[in-house]
Scaffold this active site. Structure first.
Site, PDB file in Angstrom:
ATOM      1  N   GLY A   1      49.848  34.250  33.220  1.00  0.00           N
ATOM      2  CA  GLY A   1      49.657  34.446  31.790  1.00  0.00           C
ATOM      3  C   GLY A   1      48.503  33.631  31.232  1.00  0.00           C
ATOM      4  O   GLY A   1      48.464  33.342  30.046  1.00  0.00           O
TER       5      GLY A   1
ATOM      6  N   LYS B   1      36.746  35.530  42.378  1.00  0.00           N
ATOM      7  CA  LYS B   1      35.536  35.871  41.623  1.00  0.00           C
ATOM      8  C   LYS B   1      35.979  36.109  40.180  1.00  0.00           C
ATOM      9  O   LYS B   1      37.036  36.706  39.941  1.00  0.00           O
ATOM     10  CB  LYS B   1      34.927  37.151  42.220  1.00  0.00           C
ATOM     11  CG  LYS B   1      33.813  37.774  41.414  1.00  0.00           C
ATOM     12  CD  LYS B   1      32.484  37.133  41.713  1.00  0.00           C
ATOM     13  CE  LYS B   1      31.381  37.718  40.828  1.00  0.00           C
ATOM     14  NZ  LYS B   1      30.215  36.808  40.779  1.00  0.00           N
ATOM     15  N   TYR B   2      35.202  35.622  39.221  1.00  0.00           N
ATOM     16  CA  TYR B   2      35.546  35.828  37.813  1.00  0.00           C
ATOM     17  C   TYR B   2      35.034  37.203  37.377  1.00  0.00           C
ATOM     18  O   TYR B   2      33.828  37.467  37.419  1.00  0.00           O
ATOM     19  CB  TYR B   2      34.929  34.715  36.958  1.00  0.00           C
ATOM     20  CG  TYR B   2      35.234  34.824  35.485  1.00  0.00           C
ATOM     21  CD1 TYR B   2      36.550  34.831  35.029  1.00  0.00           C
ATOM     22  CD2 TYR B   2      34.205  34.913  34.539  1.00  0.00           C
ATOM     23  CE1 TYR B   2      36.831  34.923  33.679  1.00  0.00           C
ATOM     24  CE2 TYR B   2      34.486  34.999  33.184  1.00  0.00           C
ATOM     25  CZ  TYR B   2      35.799  35.009  32.764  1.00  0.00           C
ATOM     26  OH  TYR B   2      36.075  35.101  31.428  1.00  0.00           O
TER      27      TYR B   2
ATOM     28  N   GLU C   1      50.424  43.711  36.337  1.00  0.00           N
ATOM     29  CA  GLU C   1      49.207  43.512  35.536  1.00  0.00           C
ATOM     30  C   GLU C   1      47.951  43.725  36.364  1.00  0.00           C
ATOM     31  O   GLU C   1      47.849  43.202  37.471  1.00  0.00           O
ATOM     32  CB  GLU C   1      49.135  42.051  35.078  1.00  0.00           C
ATOM     33  CG  GLU C   1      49.796  41.730  33.779  1.00  0.00           C
ATOM     34  CD  GLU C   1      49.436  40.316  33.328  1.00  0.00           C
ATOM     35  OE1 GLU C   1      50.351  39.617  32.924  1.00  0.00           O
ATOM     36  OE2 GLU C   1      48.254  39.917  33.409  1.00  0.00           O
TER      37      GLU C   1
ATOM     38  N   GLU D   1      48.862  39.921  38.445  1.00  0.00           N
ATOM     39  CA  GLU D   1      50.176  39.325  38.651  1.00  0.00           C
ATOM     40  C   GLU D   1      51.286  40.310  38.314  1.00  0.00           C
ATOM     41  O   GLU D   1      51.041  41.350  37.698  1.00  0.00           O
ATOM     42  CB  GLU D   1      50.345  38.018  37.864  1.00  0.00           C
ATOM     43  CG  GLU D   1      50.053  38.101  36.395  1.00  0.00           C
ATOM     44  CD  GLU D   1      49.834  36.710  35.769  1.00  0.00           C
ATOM     45  OE1 GLU D   1      50.599  36.378  34.868  1.00  0.00           O
ATOM     46  OE2 GLU D   1      48.923  35.975  36.181  1.00  0.00           O
TER      47      GLU D   1
ATOM     48  N   ARG E   1      59.968  40.394  34.058  1.00  0.00           N
ATOM     49  CA  ARG E   1      60.793  40.404  32.838  1.00  0.00           C
ATOM     50  C   ARG E   1      60.535  41.693  32.073  1.00  0.00           C
ATOM     51  O   ARG E   1      59.566  42.400  32.356  1.00  0.00           O
ATOM     52  CB  ARG E   1      60.394  39.237  31.934  1.00  0.00           C
ATOM     53  CG  ARG E   1      58.943  39.327  31.473  1.00  0.00           C
ATOM     54  CD  ARG E   1      58.570  38.289  30.425  1.00  0.00           C
ATOM     55  NE  ARG E   1      57.219  38.486  29.897  1.00  0.00           N
ATOM     56  CZ  ARG E   1      56.106  38.094  30.469  1.00  0.00           C
ATOM     57  NH1 ARG E   1      56.130  37.472  31.633  1.00  0.00           N
ATOM     58  NH2 ARG E   1      54.927  38.331  29.907  1.00  0.00           N
TER      59      ARG E   1
HETATM   60  C1  MV4 Z   1      41.190  37.057  35.609  1.00  0.00           C
HETATM   61  C2  MV4 Z   1      40.105  37.335  34.738  1.00  0.00           C
HETATM   62  C3  MV4 Z   1      38.872  37.551  35.291  1.00  0.00           C
HETATM   63  N1  MV4 Z   1      38.690  37.449  36.624  1.00  0.00           N
HETATM   64  N2  MV4 Z   1      40.963  36.987  36.925  1.00  0.00           N
HETATM   65  C4  MV4 Z   1      44.351  36.011  32.215  1.00  0.00           C
HETATM   66  C5  MV4 Z   1      45.815  36.138  32.179  1.00  0.00           C
HETATM   67  C6  MV4 Z   1      46.236  36.245  33.569  1.00  0.00           C
HETATM   68  N3  MV4 Z   1      47.320  37.174  33.671  1.00  0.00           N
HETATM   69  C7  MV4 Z   1      45.031  36.690  34.333  1.00  0.00           C
HETATM   70  N4  MV4 Z   1      43.929  36.565  33.445  1.00  0.00           N
HETATM   71  C8  MV4 Z   1      42.663  36.848  33.827  1.00  0.00           C
HETATM   72  N5  MV4 Z   1      42.409  36.824  35.167  1.00  0.00           N
HETATM   73  C9  MV4 Z   1      39.735  37.179  37.407  1.00  0.00           C
HETATM   74  N6  MV4 Z   1      39.521  37.084  38.711  1.00  0.00           N
HETATM   75  C10 MV4 Z   1      40.355  37.385  33.388  1.00  0.00           C
HETATM   76  C11 MV4 Z   1      41.628  37.127  32.922  1.00  0.00           C
HETATM   77  C12 MV4 Z   1      41.741  37.168  31.496  1.00  0.00           C
HETATM   78  C13 MV4 Z   1      42.537  38.070  30.851  1.00  0.00           C
HETATM   79  C14 MV4 Z   1      43.313  38.971  31.543  1.00  0.00           C
HETATM   80  C15 MV4 Z   1      44.135  39.835  30.881  1.00  0.00           C
HETATM   81  C16 MV4 Z   1      44.168  39.801  29.499  1.00  0.00           C
HETATM   82  C17 MV4 Z   1      43.428  38.920  28.808  1.00  0.00           C
HETATM   83  C18 MV4 Z   1      42.595  38.044  29.457  1.00  0.00           C
HETATM   84  C19 MV4 Z   1      41.841  37.165  28.721  1.00  0.00           C
HETATM   85  C20 MV4 Z   1      41.055  36.280  29.368  1.00  0.00           C
HETATM   86  C21 MV4 Z   1      41.001  36.278  30.747  1.00  0.00           C
END
Ligand code: MV4
Length: 447
Positions: A164, A201-202, A275, A288, A292
């Site tokens: 989250g 990786k982002y 997700e 993930e 729930r």
């Molecule tokens: C990421 C991402 C970008 N790259 N993973 C944020 C919540 C968590 N469930 C996973 N998240 C993210 N993982 C990688 N490799 C960006 C996010 C993320 C995001 C994801 C879903 C909804 C909103 C978000 C806001 C910021 C970052």
């Protein structure tokens, strides 16, 4: 079916569960803290027990007291709702040892998916796309730096026990990466008692799309299509919708199939959410699995016509799912706006206080899931959400028009709310065209 269950939650989700139970002929036992004593929604349970002081840690999170209430209330099962103990595998295990059915996955499946690194490994094993990153946990700095060079910056450090958005850190270069690893490990150890981290990786400018799933104990496992939850701020979702706009039929099918493959591999039962993030090119990656029922589950109920809370109870009681994948259709378009007692002009600061006036919207295609009323006191101790406004219409365009109409009918006085912000979102061309990513809110309305 159960004769009697305990609802280990409060507010709108407790009310949502009481209502489903009443329709099923299941009796309900509520628990409440001193802050919620006398709350009107508790009248819709058959019985209610106080479990402690206002702070969640002194009441709703006290496992021994929740179990005591379940024993005294003579229930067969506990529905945890969302938040509080909902994803606590230890609690689910204690329920089992007390011979109380936990309305959710087995504690084993919950522990598996709660370990984000393990969930990611399992996803890879069953060909569910994951973000390029570490093979398992990051053991040392040198390994992380060399992997980051292979992947290219930016990279993201994630806590295996996180989720989250908690315990996540972006790194743009070697130096920042080394610092981020130290910080992420220390933070994860402090927050979760587990310093394990992994690296990905982002993915920049992602959309957030999640797939609702439910499985029974007889091998039945289905998806109920997706929700787009891209419209969020600091990991707090603001608006959710289904179908996801700009998702082609082929990608939708692949995502939904991937979600079902994953829950089958995890031996996951009951309701859950898989997700994904979707990058600007349309590729999707598993992030993930949430163990729930989620706040936004009614969006899916509206487009599928399936009552997810009733389905959860059925499955937990050992029955087969009353539908197959072929029975489930996505019909029309649904949108949800989360109505929070917060001041969007003051950095979304919670605004506890008394609701002095409330006018609730209604009419065709409108649903308002809320436990509040005129005279209700919004407590500073809990989440600031006071209701969920949902619409269901044949098309997204009509759903937007309906939501705007419903928002204009909804009047709340006494506390500031997120209603004006929702009106701005619904008037925005980028939302109409759905040309948004998870950074939209912060980019469009800085601070
Ligand atoms: C990421 C991402 C970008 N790259 N993973 C944020 C919540 C968590 N469930 C996973 N998240 C993210 N993982 C990688 N490799 C960006 C996010 C993320 C995001 C994801 C879903 C909804 C909103 C978000 C806001 C910021 C970052």
């Amino acid at each position: 079916m159960f004769k009697r269950i305990l609802v280990a939650n409060r507010g709108e989700i407790a009310l949502r569960i009481f209502r489903a139970c009443r329709e099923l002929g299941v009796e309900t036992v509520a628990i409440f803290s001193e802050a919620d004593r006398g709350a009107a929604y508790l009248e819709l349970a058959d019985e209610a027990y106080c479990v402690g002081l206002p702070k969640a840690a002194d009441s709703y999170l006290k496992i021994d007291r929740v179990i005591s209430a379940a024993e005294i209330g003579n229930v067969q099962a506990i529905h945890p709702g969302y938040g509080f103990l909902a994803e606590n595998a230890h609690f689910a295990e204690i329920c089992r040892s007390c011979e109380i059915e936990f309305i959710g996955p087995s504690h084993e499946a919950m522990a598996l998916v709660g370990d984000k690194n393990a969930a990611r490994r399992l996803a890879k094993e069953v060909n569910v796309p994951t973000v390029p990153g570490s093979e398992g946990l990051v053991e040392d700095e040198a390994q992380a730096v060399s992997l980051a060079h292979e992947l290219g910056f930016p990279v993201l450090i994630k806590a295996s026990a996180g989720g989250g958005g908690r315990g996540m850190r972006v790194a743009l270069n070697d130096l920042a990466l080394k610092a981020a690893i130290q910080q992420a490990q220390a933070e994860a150890e402090a927050a979760f008692g587990n310093a394990d981290i992994y690296l990905e990786k982002y993915v920049e400018h992602p959309r957030h799309i999640e797939v609702q799933i439910i499985a029974d104990n007889h091998g039945g496992a289905v998806h109920l299509f997706e929700r787009d939850c891209t419209m969020q701020r600091r990991h707090q979702k603001l608006v959710e919708e289904s179908p996801a706009p700009r998702l082609d039929a082929e990608t939708r099918q692949e995502m939904c199939d991937a979600a079902v493959r994953l829950i089958r591999a995890a031996n996951y039962t009951n309701a859950g959410t898989v997700e994904f993030i979707v990058d600007p090119s349309g590729s999707f990656y598993f992030i993930e699995l949430n163990a729930r029922i989620q706040v936004e589950h009614p969006v899916t109920e509206l487009v599928t016509g399936i009552d997810l809370i009733k389905a959860q109870l059925l499955v937990a009681a050992g029955e087969k799912l009353p539908f197959t994948q072929d029975d489930i259709r996505q019909s029309g378009a649904s949108i949800e706006c989360r109505i929070n007692a917060e001041d969007p002009d003051k950095n979304f600061r919670p605004t506890p206080g008394t609701i002095t006036r409330l006018r609730v919207p209604g009419g065709f295609g409108v649903r308002f899931d809320s436990h509040v009323h005129e005279g209700y006191v919004v407590s500073p101790y809990y989440d600031s959400m006071i209701g969920k406004l949902l619409v269901h219409q044949p098309t997204r365009r009509e759903a937007i028009a309906c939501m705007k109409r419903a928002l204009s009918e909804l009047h709340v006085e006494g506390v500031k709310t997120t209603i004006p912000m929702h009106q701005k979102i619904l008037d925005h061309a980028a939302f109409h065209e759905s040309r948004v990513d998870t950074t939209f809110i912060e980019r469009t309305w800085p601070s």
